[in-house]
Design an enzyme around this catalytic site. Sequence first.
Site, short mmCIF file in Angstrom:
data_model
loop_
_atom_site.label_atom_id
_atom_site.label_comp_id
_atom_site.label_asym_id
_atom_site.label_seq_id
_atom_site.Cartn_x
_atom_site.Cartn_y
_atom_site.Cartn_z
N LYS A 1 0.87 -1.19 0.00
CA LYS A 1 0.00 0.00 0.00
C LYS A 1 0.89 1.23 0.00
O LYS A 1 1.99 1.22 0.58
CB LYS A 1 -0.88 0.02 1.27
CG LYS A 1 -2.14 0.80 1.10
CD LYS A 1 -3.21 -0.06 0.46
CE LYS A 1 -4.50 0.69 0.24
NZ LYS A 1 -5.56 -0.23 -0.21
P1 NAD Z 1 -13.07 7.30 -2.72
O1 NAD Z 1 -12.06 8.34 -2.45
O2 NAD Z 1 -13.58 7.10 -4.09
O3 NAD Z 1 -14.34 7.52 -1.75
C1 NAD Z 1 -14.22 7.69 -0.37
C2 NAD Z 1 -15.55 8.22 0.14
O4 NAD Z 1 -15.50 8.34 1.56
C3 NAD Z 1 -15.89 9.62 -0.38
O5 NAD Z 1 -17.28 9.72 -0.59
C4 NAD Z 1 -15.46 10.51 0.79
O6 NAD Z 1 -16.12 11.76 0.80
C5 NAD Z 1 -15.89 9.65 1.95
N1 NAD Z 1 -15.26 10.04 3.20
C6 NAD Z 1 -13.98 10.42 3.41
N2 NAD Z 1 -13.80 10.72 4.71
C7 NAD Z 1 -14.99 10.51 5.33
C8 NAD Z 1 -15.43 10.63 6.66
N3 NAD Z 1 -14.60 11.02 7.62
N4 NAD Z 1 -16.72 10.33 6.93
C9 NAD Z 1 -17.57 9.91 5.96
N5 NAD Z 1 -17.20 9.78 4.67
C10 NAD Z 1 -15.91 10.06 4.37
O7 NAD Z 1 -12.43 5.94 -2.15
P2 NAD Z 1 -12.84 4.43 -2.49
O8 NAD Z 1 -11.90 3.92 -3.52
O9 NAD Z 1 -14.29 4.35 -2.69
O10 NAD Z 1 -12.43 3.71 -1.12
C11 NAD Z 1 -13.31 3.66 0.00
C12 NAD Z 1 -12.84 2.55 0.93
O11 NAD Z 1 -12.82 1.31 0.21
C13 NAD Z 1 -11.43 2.71 1.48
O12 NAD Z 1 -11.38 2.15 2.76
C14 NAD Z 1 -10.59 1.89 0.52
O13 NAD Z 1 -9.36 1.48 1.08
C15 NAD Z 1 -11.52 0.73 0.29
N6 NAD Z 1 -11.27 -0.04 -0.92
C16 NAD Z 1 -11.29 0.54 -2.15
C17 NAD Z 1 -11.07 -0.24 -3.28
C18 NAD Z 1 -11.16 0.32 -4.67
O14 NAD Z 1 -11.10 -0.48 -5.62
N7 NAD Z 1 -11.32 1.61 -4.85
C19 NAD Z 1 -10.79 -1.62 -3.13
C20 NAD Z 1 -10.81 -2.18 -1.88
C21 NAD Z 1 -11.04 -1.38 -0.77
#
Ligand code: NAD
Length: 450
Positions: free
Chosen positions: A136
């Site tokens: 990561k």
């Molecule tokens: P992203 O940046 O597209 O979205 C994150 C979302 O969370 C946004 O809507 C943001 O406004 C919101 N957010 C941020 N801080 C916040 C808070 N304090 N309270 C409430 N909402 C908040 O990111 P993503 O890619 O959707 O990732 C989200 C989660 O999923 C993370 O934990 C990431 O590690 C995990 N994840 C993502 C992927 C992927 O393929 N993108 C894969 C596995 C896991």
Amino acid sequence: MSQKDPQSQPAVVAKPASAPQTAPANHEPSKQQQGNLYTIVQLQLEKAAKSMGLSRDTALILSQPKNELIINFPVRMDDGSFKLFKGYRVQHNNILGPYKGGIRYHEDVSLDELKGLAASMTWKSALHDIPFGGGKGGIKFNPRLHSKSELERITRRYTHALGSNIGPEFDIPAPDVGTNGQMMVWIMDTYMNVVGFGEKNAMRRVVTGKTISSGGSYGRESATGAGTVHCITEWAKDHRFNLNGCNYIVQGFGNVGSWTSKLLSKMGATLVATGDYKGYIYNPEGLNPHKLSEHVTATGSVQGYKHSKAITREEFFQVEADIFVPAALELEVGEKEARALKVKVVAEGANGPTYPEAEQILIDRGIDVLPDILVNSGGVMVSYFEWLQNKRSERWDLEEVERRLEAGMKRTYAIVRDYAEEKKVDFRTASYSIALDRLEKAYSERGIFP
Ligand code: NAD
């Protein structure tokens, strides 16, 4: 630059962050449990290791990442001034294949957070039998405060500073919080032109999650949400629960949250509340995830969506629904949130959203918890498909990718469910145990060199 042996990579070790990772003040889980993400991932590892009898030697190796890189690099801003950025790449384990894991752009990025997330990637790949390890990375800054051209220069300088510490057969980044396909393409292009000059096209697979036009895979953008929905579907089948007509709430409406919502709604389920870094919204009649996505694209947040009422974070966790999908950041569900939730199942779209104490409360209350390394692995699975397509110079159509993803998610879900039933353990312990068993087998056969 040639590829280095991972063992000989320079490792810059910083002190663990002394304070827990916290969300902005108005979003903080009310009860701050002990520990940051890394210590919590360690606790989960210890619990599963004890349950499945992991050898002391393997536990020792897995207790720390192999490499921890910290880089400070200057970037020219639009006004001509220089700004210094702190970037990281943590490489947790590569016994089963190249390090694999996202790149996060966020102001709270820290070494300990990335160590926890990198370890989770090792468990995730091993659990799904994907021939990758865990890594990561990230840069500690708020991408919302920068123009597109500054973001491009930050991304390219970060890639250049990482140099041969990433590579298509060594360490393969992907998008995570704050990053997207465009940024992956900048990473690819920089790497191809600087590090991989000799074999340019073979370097395309140095990152996954690229845009389709630059070598990405169909179905990658929606993959994590789709995988989350496959797990929810399997849970529903096992519990004879009808998704058509049920309600759900989603925290975070970015990539994972919005795709999970769109796909769940397609099955007849209704999104009644969601929220992001700016605030939370509610509509008992249902929020249209497609229209809400358009609103977020236009305004940057769910806030102000006209078919909704603004609610507080506290009220969000009290909304009556059947399913809760945390899809924001880690450590958002503390003891208070676990007591407040009125749902039947929590499907962890985000990485590490739940404190261990909170998970125990949920389980005691009869709420099922489907753990992150099982639920949100659709992303790494389709990343693997993208990497394979690039390696073979192939292009799979969307149906092919979706078919393979569905089969992979359902296969792993069944293995975890059967293990949990047989050993009488929770789904997280079952998921970790299966992953640890695969890692243990590799270490017991290969030993350590020299
Ligand atoms: P992203 O940046 O597209 O979205 C994150 C979302 O969370 C946004 O809507 C943001 O406004 C919101 N957010 C941020 N801080 C916040 C808070 N304090 N309270 C409430 N909402 C908040 O990111 P993503 O890619 O959707 O990732 C989200 C989660 O999923 C993370 O934990 C990431 O590690 C995990 N994840 C993502 C992927 C992927 O393929 N993108 C894969 C596995 C896991």
